[in-house]
Design an enzyme around this catalytic site. Structure first.
Site, short mmCIF file in Angstrom:
data_model
loop_
_atom_site.label_atom_id
_atom_site.label_comp_id
_atom_site.label_asym_id
_atom_site.label_seq_id
_atom_site.Cartn_x
_atom_site.Cartn_y
_atom_site.Cartn_z
N GLU A 195 0.85 -1.20 0.00
CA GLU A 195 0.00 0.00 0.00
C GLU A 195 0.88 1.24 0.00
O GLU A 195 1.87 1.30 0.73
CB GLU A 195 -0.89 0.03 1.24
CG GLU A 195 -1.75 1.30 1.30
CD GLU A 195 -2.56 1.43 2.58
OE1 GLU A 195 -3.54 0.68 2.73
OE2 GLU A 195 -2.21 2.28 3.42
N THR B 5 -4.04 4.76 -1.50
CA THR B 5 -5.09 5.24 -0.60
C THR B 5 -5.80 6.47 -1.18
O THR B 5 -5.33 7.08 -2.14
CB THR B 5 -4.52 5.59 0.80
OG1 THR B 5 -3.59 6.65 0.64
CG2 THR B 5 -3.85 4.39 1.44
N HIS C 192 -8.18 2.95 -3.73
CA HIS C 192 -9.13 3.07 -2.62
C HIS C 192 -10.14 4.17 -2.98
O HIS C 192 -9.80 5.13 -3.65
CB HIS C 192 -8.41 3.46 -1.33
CG HIS C 192 -7.45 2.42 -0.82
ND1 HIS C 192 -7.00 2.41 0.48
CD2 HIS C 192 -6.86 1.37 -1.43
CE1 HIS C 192 -6.16 1.39 0.65
NE2 HIS C 192 -6.06 0.75 -0.51
N ARG D 248 -16.03 3.15 3.46
CA ARG D 248 -16.89 4.26 3.91
C ARG D 248 -16.04 5.50 4.17
O ARG D 248 -16.40 6.60 3.81
CB ARG D 248 -17.62 3.87 5.21
CG ARG D 248 -18.58 4.96 5.66
CD ARG D 248 -18.99 4.80 7.10
NE ARG D 248 -17.88 5.06 8.00
CZ ARG D 248 -17.95 4.96 9.31
NH1 ARG D 248 -19.08 4.56 9.87
NH2 ARG D 248 -16.91 5.23 10.07
N GLY D 249 -14.89 5.31 4.84
CA GLY D 249 -14.09 6.46 5.29
C GLY D 249 -14.45 6.79 6.72
O GLY D 249 -15.49 6.35 7.24
N ALA E 198 -19.83 1.18 3.58
CA ALA E 198 -19.13 0.63 2.40
C ALA E 198 -20.02 -0.38 1.68
O ALA E 198 -19.89 -0.57 0.46
CB ALA E 198 -17.82 -0.01 2.84
N HIS F 84 -14.25 -3.22 14.33
CA HIS F 84 -14.17 -1.79 13.97
C HIS F 84 -14.46 -0.97 15.23
O HIS F 84 -15.36 -1.31 16.01
CB HIS F 84 -15.18 -1.48 12.86
CG HIS F 84 -15.08 -0.06 12.38
ND1 HIS F 84 -15.85 0.96 12.90
CD2 HIS F 84 -14.27 0.51 11.46
CE1 HIS F 84 -15.53 2.09 12.29
NE2 HIS F 84 -14.57 1.85 11.42
P1 FAD Z 1 -17.95 0.11 6.87
O1 FAD Z 1 -17.76 -1.23 6.28
O2 FAD Z 1 -19.08 0.92 6.37
O3 FAD Z 1 -18.05 -0.06 8.46
C1 FAD Z 1 -18.00 1.06 9.33
C2 FAD Z 1 -18.78 0.77 10.61
O4 FAD Z 1 -20.17 0.67 10.31
C3 FAD Z 1 -18.41 -0.55 11.28
O5 FAD Z 1 -18.52 -0.37 12.67
C4 FAD Z 1 -19.46 -1.53 10.77
O6 FAD Z 1 -19.67 -2.61 11.67
C5 FAD Z 1 -20.67 -0.63 10.65
N1 FAD Z 1 -21.57 -1.04 9.56
C6 FAD Z 1 -21.20 -1.49 8.32
N2 FAD Z 1 -22.28 -1.73 7.58
C7 FAD Z 1 -23.35 -1.43 8.35
C8 FAD Z 1 -24.76 -1.47 8.14
N3 FAD Z 1 -25.27 -1.86 6.96
N4 FAD Z 1 -25.58 -1.08 9.16
C9 FAD Z 1 -25.09 -0.67 10.36
N5 FAD Z 1 -23.75 -0.62 10.61
C10 FAD Z 1 -22.90 -0.99 9.62
N6 FAD Z 1 -9.72 5.53 5.03
C11 FAD Z 1 -9.56 6.55 4.12
O7 FAD Z 1 -10.04 7.67 4.32
N7 FAD Z 1 -8.84 6.32 2.95
C12 FAD Z 1 -8.30 5.11 2.65
O8 FAD Z 1 -7.67 4.95 1.61
C13 FAD Z 1 -8.46 4.04 3.58
N8 FAD Z 1 -7.96 2.81 3.35
C14 FAD Z 1 -8.19 1.77 4.22
C15 FAD Z 1 -7.71 0.49 3.91
C16 FAD Z 1 -7.93 -0.57 4.79
C17 FAD Z 1 -7.45 -1.96 4.43
C18 FAD Z 1 -8.62 -0.35 6.02
C19 FAD Z 1 -8.81 -1.48 7.00
C20 FAD Z 1 -9.08 0.92 6.34
C21 FAD Z 1 -8.89 1.99 5.44
N9 FAD Z 1 -9.37 3.28 5.71
C22 FAD Z 1 -9.19 4.30 4.80
C23 FAD Z 1 -10.06 3.57 6.99
C24 FAD Z 1 -11.60 3.38 6.88
O9 FAD Z 1 -12.13 4.35 6.02
C25 FAD Z 1 -12.18 3.50 8.29
O10 FAD Z 1 -11.76 2.43 9.09
C26 FAD Z 1 -13.69 3.72 8.38
O11 FAD Z 1 -14.01 4.11 9.72
C27 FAD Z 1 -14.52 2.49 8.07
O12 FAD Z 1 -14.50 2.19 6.73
P2 FAD Z 1 -15.17 0.79 6.22
O13 FAD Z 1 -15.14 0.82 4.76
O14 FAD Z 1 -14.56 -0.35 6.92
O15 FAD Z 1 -16.67 1.03 6.74
#
Ligand code: FAD
Length: 299
Positions: free
Chosen positions: A17, A48, A76, A106-107, A122, A145
């Protein structure tokens, strides 16, 4: 090439990454990092996306340059605070850049920030990316998370995200492999069976480590804590010990049959070089035999 196709062919992938520069800064250092990393023949390099789209154009540009080096890029993309039109516009940029793989995220929410209806999670972005023809990855959290009330709820939400169209998952960094094994067991017992790529962060600076742990809430094993305590005033020694710790973690993960190692390089290609040099025969042996059982963690 799509990462799903690479995962279908190989027992083990190794990927890196990098982060692009902020909008007003030069692209050259990030491109040079990507070029150095491309010489290590990774299966892909991920780029990213700055919070709130702050690196939007540079993410697509760096990803395009990586594709030009004949290495698949994984761009990303976060959806928090973005409208459907904005997301479709980034998707257009990525297609123009020749990118075939997107990590649907999601971010992070800023304090007080609300998600826009339609793109709250997401799991709302993944189906759109899938419909647009991308190979889609998602993030997962071996230690849960930080916003989740409990790990079962987090896994249930993860299942929705995977059902929405994720071909594979990449983990948040973790420093204790048992955290990953327990997560994979719980995940698989809930029927989630896509490949999981283990995110490994070599700890090479005390300040960076504190920042990352504050962000990720990752559990810090005593062994790593002692390394940081002992060598925090000696950057070269800390880098050497941190890389040795990461190599040890990776060998154990490969021995247990994980499908991929994804190294958070922090744009330090020399650290990635040291790691890949130390495990080159191990990677080769892991990929020598394909078609057979892939081990307990090898979906
Ligand atoms: P989600 O999958 O949407 O989850 C977020 C929270 O919501 C979790 O607690 C989950 O349990 C909950 N949730 C999910 N779906 C639902 C639903 N349908 N109903 C109710 N609750 C739900 N951030 C950046 O800004 N830029 C990047 O490039 C970046 N790269 C990353 C790469 C990796 C491998 C990882 C692990 C993280 C990265 N992040 C990045 C950080 C990420 O954006 C944060 O961790 C963010 O808080 C959650 O993103 P997510 O896509 O996991 O969210």
């Amino acid at each position: 090439m799509k990462i799903s196709g690479i995962l279908a062919q190989k027992n083990l992938t190794v990927s890196f990454e990098i982060f692009p520069p902020k909008a007003h800064l030069s692209m050259t250092p990030a491109i040079e990092t990507a070029r150095s990393l491309s010489r290590l023949n990774p299966d892909f390099i991920s780029v990213t996306y700055g919070a709130g789209g702050s690196t939007r154009a540079h993410t697509a540009e760096v990803a395009s340059r990586i594709e030009g080096m004949n290495i698949p890029a994984l761009a990303h993309l976060t959806c928090v605070g973005a409208s459907r039109e904005e997301i479709l516009s980034v998707i257009g940029d990525l297609k123009k850049a020749g990118v075939e793989n997107v990590l649907a995220l999601r971010g992070d929410l800023l304090p007080g920030q609300k998600t826009i209806p339609g793109f709250s999670h997401a799991s709302d972005l993944a189906p759109l990316l899938r419909a647009e023809g991308f190979c889609v990855g998602g993030a997962c959290y071996p230690e849960g998370h930080p916003e989740s009330r409990n790990r079962d709820e987090d896994i249930e939400n993860l299942r929705q995200k995977v059902d929405g169209g994720c071909d594979f998952l990449t983990t948040q960094m973790f420093f204790d492999n048992d955290m990953l094994y327990s997560f994979l067991y719980r995940m698989q017992s809930k029927g989630i069976r896509v490949p999981v790529l283990a995110g490994i962060m070599p700890v090479t600076s005390a300040a960076q480590c504190q920042r990352m742990i504050a962000l990720s809430n990752a559990y810090m094993p005593r062994k790593l804590m002692m390394i940081i305590d002992r060598f925090q005033d000696s950057p070269e020694a800390l880098a050497q010990a941190g890389i040795a710790y990461a190599i040890d973690q990776i060998i154990d993960l490969i021995s247990n049959g994980v499908r991929g190692i994804h190294i958070y390089t922090m744009n330090k290609s020399s650290h990635a070089e040291m790691i890949t040099a130390a495990i080159s025969s191990i990677i080769e042996a892991a990929n020598a035999k394909t078609g057979g059982p892939r081990g307990i963690y090898g979906c």
